[in-house]
Design a protein around this motif. Structure first.
Motif, PDB file in Angstrom:
ATOM      1  N   VAL A  40       0.847  -1.199   0.000  1.00 14.35           N
ATOM      2  CA  VAL A  40       0.000   0.000   0.000  1.00 14.35           C
ATOM      3  C   VAL A  40       0.881   1.248   0.000  1.00 14.35           C
ATOM      4  O   VAL A  40       0.670   2.178  -0.781  1.00 14.35           O
ATOM      5  CB  VAL A  40      -0.943   0.003   1.217  1.00 14.35           C
ATOM      6  CG1 VAL A  40      -1.652   1.350   1.341  1.00 14.35           C
ATOM      7  CG2 VAL A  40      -1.970  -1.115   1.106  1.00 14.35           C
ATOM      8  N   ALA A  41       1.886   1.265   0.884  1.00 12.21           N
ATOM      9  CA  ALA A  41       2.798   2.408   0.942  1.00 12.21           C
ATOM     10  C   ALA A  41       3.553   2.570  -0.372  1.00 12.21           C
ATOM     11  O   ALA A  41       3.778   3.693  -0.841  1.00 12.21           O
ATOM     12  CB  ALA A  41       3.777   2.235   2.102  1.00 12.21           C
ATOM     13  N   GLU A  42       3.946   1.469  -0.977  1.00 12.54           N
ATOM     14  CA  GLU A  42       4.663   1.511  -2.250  1.00 12.54           C
ATOM     15  C   GLU A  42       3.798   2.128  -3.349  1.00 12.54           C
ATOM     16  O   GLU A  42       4.269   2.959  -4.141  1.00 12.54           O
ATOM     17  CB  GLU A  42       5.080   0.088  -2.647  1.00 12.54           C
ATOM     18  CG  GLU A  42       5.742  -0.043  -4.010  1.00 12.54           C
ATOM     19  CD  GLU A  42       7.192   0.421  -4.032  1.00 12.54           C
ATOM     20  OE1 GLU A  42       7.793   0.410  -5.122  1.00 12.54           O
ATOM     21  OE2 GLU A  42       7.724   0.798  -2.965  1.00 12.54           O
ATOM     22  N   LEU A  43       2.537   1.740  -3.403  1.00 14.55           N
ATOM     23  CA  LEU A  43       1.639   2.282  -4.425  1.00 14.55           C
ATOM     24  C   LEU A  43       1.462   3.788  -4.260  1.00 14.55           C
ATOM     25  O   LEU A  43       1.406   4.533  -5.240  1.00 14.55           O
ATOM     26  CB  LEU A  43       0.280   1.581  -4.347  1.00 14.55           C
ATOM     27  CG  LEU A  43       0.260   0.098  -4.740  1.00 14.55           C
ATOM     28  CD1 LEU A  43      -1.112  -0.509  -4.478  1.00 14.55           C
ATOM     29  CD2 LEU A  43       0.638  -0.082  -6.211  1.00 14.55           C
ATOM     30  N   ILE A  44       1.394   4.234  -3.008  1.00 16.90           N
ATOM     31  CA  ILE A  44       1.179   5.658  -2.741  1.00 16.90           C
ATOM     32  C   ILE A  44       2.458   6.461  -2.962  1.00 16.90           C
ATOM     33  O   ILE A  44       2.465   7.476  -3.672  1.00 16.90           O
ATOM     34  CB  ILE A  44       0.670   5.861  -1.302  1.00 16.90           C
ATOM     35  CG1 ILE A  44      -0.725   5.242  -1.137  1.00 16.90           C
ATOM     36  CG2 ILE A  44       0.629   7.343  -0.941  1.00 16.90           C
ATOM     37  CD1 ILE A  44      -1.224   5.235   0.295  1.00 16.90           C
ATOM     38  N   GLN A  45       3.557   6.002  -2.371  1.00 19.32           N
ATOM     39  CA  GLN A  45       4.771   6.808  -2.331  1.00 19.32           C
ATOM     40  C   GLN A  45       5.639   6.673  -3.577  1.00 19.32           C
ATOM     41  O   GLN A  45       6.322   7.619  -3.961  1.00 19.32           O
ATOM     42  CB  GLN A  45       5.579   6.445  -1.081  1.00 19.32           C
ATOM     43  CG  GLN A  45       4.835   6.743   0.213  1.00 19.32           C
ATOM     44  CD  GLN A  45       5.590   6.286   1.447  1.00 19.32           C
ATOM     45  OE1 GLN A  45       6.722   5.820   1.367  1.00 19.32           O
ATOM     46  NE2 GLN A  45       4.959   6.397   2.608  1.00 19.32           N
ATOM     47  N   THR A  46       5.627   5.507  -4.209  1.00 20.44           N
ATOM     48  CA  THR A  46       6.468   5.301  -5.390  1.00 20.44           C
ATOM     49  C   THR A  46       5.700   5.516  -6.689  1.00 20.44           C
ATOM     50  O   THR A  46       6.208   6.132  -7.624  1.00 20.44           O
ATOM     51  CB  THR A  46       7.079   3.886  -5.377  1.00 20.44           C
ATOM     52  OG1 THR A  46       7.852   3.720  -4.187  1.00 20.44           O
ATOM     53  CG2 THR A  46       7.972   3.668  -6.595  1.00 20.44           C
ATOM     54  N   HIS A  47       4.462   5.014  -6.723  1.00 25.78           N
ATOM     55  CA  HIS A  47       3.691   5.092  -7.965  1.00 25.78           C
ATOM     56  C   HIS A  47       2.732   6.278  -7.996  1.00 25.78           C
ATOM     57  O   HIS A  47       2.066   6.500  -9.015  1.00 25.78           O
ATOM     58  CB  HIS A  47       2.921   3.786  -8.177  1.00 25.78           C
ATOM     59  CG  HIS A  47       3.809   2.595  -8.377  1.00 25.78           C
ATOM     60  ND1 HIS A  47       4.431   2.312  -9.577  1.00 25.78           N
ATOM     61  CD2 HIS A  47       4.204   1.618  -7.514  1.00 25.78           C
ATOM     62  CE1 HIS A  47       5.157   1.213  -9.453  1.00 25.78           C
ATOM     63  NE2 HIS A  47       5.041   0.773  -8.211  1.00 25.78           N
ATOM     64  N   GLY A  48       2.643   7.014  -6.893  1.00 29.41           N
ATOM     65  CA  GLY A  48       1.823   8.221  -6.884  1.00 29.41           C
ATOM     66  C   GLY A  48       0.334   7.976  -6.966  1.00 29.41           C
ATOM     67  O   GLY A  48      -0.427   8.845  -7.408  1.00 29.41           O
TER      68      GLY A  48
END
Length: 418
Positions: A40-48
């Motif tokens: 979830v954090a990856e989708l938000i922080q890396t993929h915007g």
């Protein structure tokens, strides 16, 4: 990225996989939920991707609550916009029904639309629970509309034309869907996941086919082991094989038992927490109980066994202690006394200093409550140490903090198991 710091190589590979369908096959104690939260954090922080477009689904209210808390600890206020719920949460179904009613009655106001969708949900529940007919459960004038809606959403006696209608209906759903314990999905739940994520394929599932325990209510582990590959041909698969929860002996025994299960390509689990680590944990408790000054011991045991005081909560406690010019042990327990000694005011070693409110520390209510219980646990053990032998103190620590480990209890306390 902070959400990647605590991951091993296998977990990191799954979390940072390119967008698209991802399947994580993971045994017990391998960090399944940890990986889902990090994704979830990856989708938000890396993929915007906006947190409001993320749907994280599990099976029980307790699991959904724990998932939401972990997200809050990692993401802060953004976590409140992530849709974390169970498959049975009414919001999830009502949102689909609202879209259905809008298609059937486009002139309804927003308020009437919501009310009609909620009424439809109530009627569907009535039909299911009372084993009655649609016409008996609602006004005749609306029965046909409700029955048609239920058929389309819940796939009851629906034709291929109606199924295509449902697929068109949910194409508006632009969320990224993440599902925990995917091995426990039944056919309607799998169908709902498929309809909500295809053709975009924004799906991330974690689970363990060897822990499928809901076959009695229709769960089908083949949804995870076989059907996903059919419906998502380009799905990426990751296998987590490191167990951080149990000793080598327990992992070996469990592996021997499940080896008779259907072979889905499982990897042999590897224990990363041998018996010696548990002994180190108990000794860390002992150092903390006796002195209350040992910050390294405190950091080792504050969330061992897990009690809801994760890395983010510990960081906030350390940050607050630093601002106050204190150590973490003194923040939690005050100025330490030797066991059994009284202070000048006559208070015993079991007294606890005033402690800031969880909100002041930046902790979630559950984390703040867990810190409170941990402080009480250490003081309770300290009182035992004040009035008991070393052997009895060790026995109390093992009894309080170590579960399902009779071998360790025997080693530390001189007990015999016949």
């Amino acid at each position: 990225m902070a959400h990647l710091h605590q991951l091993n190589e296998e977990q990191r590979a799954a979390v940072t996989a390119p967008l698209g369908p991802v399947r994580v096959m993971a045994g017990p104690g391998s960090g399944k939920t940890k990986v889902l939260v990090a994704r979830v954090a990856e989708l938000i922080q890396t993929h915007g991707i906006s947190s409001s477009k993320l749907l994280a689904v599990t099976f029980t209210n307790k699991a959904a609550g724990e998932l939401q808390e972990r997200l809050s600890n990692m993401l802060g206020w953004k976590a409140s916009r992530v849709w974390a719920c169970t498959f049975h949460r009414q919001d999830l179904t009502t949102d689909l029904l609202r879209k259905l009613v809008k298609a059937e009655q486009p002139d309804l106001t927003a308020a009437d639309l919501t009310a009609t969708a909620s009424q439809l949900m109530h009627n569907i529940s009535t039909v299911k629970c009372s084993m009655t007919t649609w016409h008996a459960a609602m006004p005749k004038a609306r029965a046909d509309l409700f029955r048609r809606g239920a058929q389309r959403v819940f796939f009851i006696e629906n034709s291929e034309e109606e199924r295509r209608w449902v697929e068109d209906l949910v194409c508006w759903f632009e969320r990224h869907m993440l599902v925990d314990e995917f091995q426990d999905t039944n056919t309607p739940q799998y169908e709902l996941v498929r309809l909500l994520t295809l053709p975009q394929g924004n799906l991330f599932v974690v689970g363990d086919p060897d822990q499928s325990i809901y076959e009695w209510r229709g769960a089908d582990m083949d949804n995870m082991t076989c059907q996903l590959k059919i419906d998502y041909p380009d799905i990426q698969t990751f296998i987590l094989k490191n167990n951080y929860r149990s000793s080598e002996r327990i992992v070996q025994t469990a592996s021997a038992l499940i080896s008779a299960n259907k072979d889905w390509g499982r990897a042999r689990m590897q224990a990363q927490r041998p018996l010696g680590n548990h002994i180190i944990d108990v000794m860390a408790y002992l150092r903390l109980v006796v002195g209350l000054r040992d910050e390294l011991a405190l950091l080792r045991v504050i969330n061992t066994p897990r009690r809801g005081i994760g890395d983010t909560s510990v960081d906030k406690l350390l940050e607050y202690a630093k601002r106050m010019g204190a150590t973490l042990p003194s923040l939690l327990f005050g100025s330490p006394l030797e066991p059994g000694m009284a202070s000048a005011s006559g208070s015993s070693s079991s007294s606890l200093p005033p402690f800031p409110a969880g909100k002041q520390l930046g902790l979630t209510p559950k984390a703040a409550e867990s810190v409170k219980h941990f402080r009480q646990l250490i003081v309770r053990l300290r009182d035992i140490a004040s009035n008991s032998s070393l052997e009895d103190t060790l026995a109390a620590i093992v009894n309080e903090v170590v579960t399902a480990m009779p071998l360790l209890a025997c080693c530390l306390c001189g007990l015999k198991v016949w």
